[in-house]
Design a protein around this motif. Structure first.
Motif, short mmCIF file in Angstrom:
data_model
loop_
_atom_site.label_atom_id
_atom_site.label_comp_id
_atom_site.label_asym_id
_atom_site.label_seq_id
_atom_site.Cartn_x
_atom_site.Cartn_y
_atom_site.Cartn_z
N VAL A 1 48.45 48.51 36.68
CA VAL A 1 47.23 47.70 36.56
C VAL A 1 47.39 46.62 35.50
O VAL A 1 46.94 45.48 35.68
CB VAL A 1 46.02 48.61 36.26
CG1 VAL A 1 44.77 47.78 35.98
CG2 VAL A 1 45.76 49.56 37.42
N GLU A 2 48.06 46.94 34.41
CA GLU A 2 48.21 45.97 33.32
C GLU A 2 49.07 44.78 33.75
O GLU A 2 48.88 43.66 33.26
CB GLU A 2 48.83 46.64 32.09
CG GLU A 2 47.92 47.65 31.39
CD GLU A 2 47.73 48.94 32.18
OE1 GLU A 2 48.62 49.29 33.00
OE2 GLU A 2 46.67 49.58 32.01
N GLU A 3 50.02 45.01 34.64
CA GLU A 3 50.86 43.92 35.12
C GLU A 3 50.05 42.94 35.98
O GLU A 3 50.25 41.73 35.91
CB GLU A 3 52.03 44.48 35.94
CG GLU A 3 53.00 43.45 36.47
CD GLU A 3 53.89 42.84 35.40
OE1 GLU A 3 54.57 41.86 35.72
OE2 GLU A 3 53.90 43.35 34.25
N VAL A 4 49.13 43.48 36.77
CA VAL A 4 48.34 42.64 37.68
C VAL A 4 47.14 42.02 36.96
O VAL A 4 46.81 40.84 37.19
CB VAL A 4 47.88 43.46 38.89
CG1 VAL A 4 47.01 42.62 39.83
CG2 VAL A 4 49.09 44.00 39.65
N PRO B 1 42.07 48.45 41.50
CA PRO B 1 40.76 48.92 41.01
C PRO B 1 39.62 47.97 41.31
O PRO B 1 38.46 48.39 41.39
CB PRO B 1 40.98 49.06 39.49
CG PRO B 1 42.13 48.15 39.19
CD PRO B 1 43.01 48.18 40.39
N MET B 2 39.93 46.68 41.52
CA MET B 2 38.87 45.71 41.72
C MET B 2 38.12 45.93 43.04
O MET B 2 36.98 45.51 43.18
CB MET B 2 39.41 44.28 41.66
CG MET B 2 38.33 43.22 41.64
SD MET B 2 38.96 41.53 41.56
CE MET B 2 39.49 41.48 39.85
N GLY C 1 42.40 42.45 31.82
CA GLY C 1 41.35 43.35 32.27
C GLY C 1 40.54 42.77 33.41
O GLY C 1 40.54 41.55 33.64
N LEU C 2 39.82 43.63 34.11
CA LEU C 2 39.06 43.19 35.27
C LEU C 2 37.93 42.24 34.89
O LEU C 2 37.62 41.30 35.64
CB LEU C 2 38.48 44.40 36.00
CG LEU C 2 39.49 45.35 36.65
CD1 LEU C 2 38.74 46.47 37.38
CD2 LEU C 2 40.41 44.63 37.61
N HIS D 1 58.80 46.62 39.35
CA HIS D 1 57.45 46.85 38.82
C HIS D 1 56.88 45.63 38.10
O HIS D 1 55.71 45.65 37.73
CB HIS D 1 57.47 48.05 37.87
CG HIS D 1 57.99 49.30 38.49
ND1 HIS D 1 57.24 50.11 39.33
CD2 HIS D 1 59.22 49.88 38.43
CE1 HIS D 1 57.97 51.13 39.74
NE2 HIS D 1 59.18 51.02 39.22
N SER D 2 57.68 44.59 37.90
CA SER D 2 57.20 43.41 37.18
C SER D 2 57.24 42.18 38.08
O SER D 2 58.09 42.06 38.97
CB SER D 2 58.05 43.15 35.93
OG SER D 2 59.32 42.63 36.28
N ILE D 3 56.30 41.28 37.84
CA ILE D 3 56.25 40.02 38.59
C ILE D 3 57.51 39.20 38.33
O ILE D 3 58.07 38.59 39.26
CB ILE D 3 54.99 39.23 38.21
CG1 ILE D 3 53.73 40.04 38.53
CG2 ILE D 3 54.96 37.88 38.93
CD1 ILE D 3 52.46 39.47 37.92
#
Length: 282
Positions: free
Chosen positions: A95-98, A59-60, A102-103, A5-7
């Motif tokens: 979403v927070e990892e990517v 989401p983007m 924030g967008l 789940h993490s980069i």
């Protein structure tokens, strides 16, 4: 098969594979997998030693009134299908990892020209979201090859231009559309269709095929063919978004000089938006 789940963990594992001189294939998805996705995983397995499938509902690439909140999240079932298909590694970030800032503060990638029109006109900002997250995934995974479905023809064209323009060392492979027995292109959004709408949906591909036959027979009155196709869609119970006949490489309106034409279509059944395409060589 492992799921991370993490980069940081993703890169650590992939570093080990590279030290073994393994080639890496990437299949970006938003999850809720079906046989179409699995065909991409198998194709990646033919082209690379290690297959990474990402599962991230981005989401983007969703508009304000689109189905981000209701888009199906089925990670457990997706993992079962991927393991059976021989996938090596699942990357399923939140979403927070990517987008840690924030967008609104995220750098965006814009692919001009081929992002315009068609789905780009109907879904403003969609391809900026796709191009941005795919660029990020390419940087996170650093794959040798990446596989995308031809069902999303405009998306595939956008990604090919992205890779070419930014000199990203990834081979982009397009995989044929996987269809139901009645011709409907497999899609995660097909699950939204009511029983009645599911019976209507295959008409979209039948109309694509009929228009393709007219082109192959020599017709070149493209605007008239588009109008005929849209009228046939309405008669079948579909609500057309667009039906466009384009140059397969540029996605510009077709001309008599073009030898490879692609028919791009999008239509609504109820609130569900479906897309499809067909390429014809003249």
């Amino acid at each position: 098969m492992r799921t991370v789940h993490s980069i940081k963990e993703l890169r650590t594992i992939l570093r080990g594979y590279r030290q073994q001189d393994k080639t890496i294939g990437l299949v970006p998805t938003m999850g809720n997998l079906h046989e179409g996705h699995i065909s991409l995983v198998r194709k990646a397995g033919e082209a690379a030693d290690i297959v990474v499938t990402s599962i991230f509902v981005n989401p983007m690439q969703f508009g304000a009134s689109e189905d981000l909140d209701t888009y199906p999240r089925t990670l457990a079932q997706d993992q079962e299908q991927l393991e059976a298909a021989g996938n090596t590694l699942v990357f399923a970030p939140n979403v927070e990892e990517v987008y840690p800032e924030g967008l609104a503060r995220q750098t965006q990638v814009v692919v001009p020209d081929v992002s315009d029109g068609h789905c780009g006109a109907s879904r403003p900002g969609h391809f900026e979201g796709v191009a941005t997250v795919v660029t990020m995934l390419f940087n996170m995974v650093q794959p040798d090859v990446a596989v995308f479905g031809e069902k999303d023809f405009q998306q595939l064209t956008v990604i090919r231009k992205l890779v070419r323009d930014l000199c990203i060392p990834v081979e982009v492979i397009g995989a044929p559309t996987v269809r139901e027995d009645d011709g409907l292109a497999k899609s995660s959004r097909n699950s939204y269709l009511s029983e009645g709408d599911r019976g209507i949906a295959p008409a979209m591909y039948r109309i694509l095929e009929e228009t393709g036959r007219k082109l192959a027979a020599g017709r070149s009155d493209f605007a008239a063919l588009e109008s005929e196709a849209k009228e046939a869609m309405v008669q079948a119970g579909l609500r057309p978004d667009y039906f466009n006949i384009v140059n397969s490489d540029t996605l510009k309106p077709a001309t008599n000089e073009d030898t490879s034409l692609t028919l791009l279509v999008a239509a609504f059944l109820g609130t569900t938006r479906l897309i499809d395409n067909l390429t014809v060589t003249r």
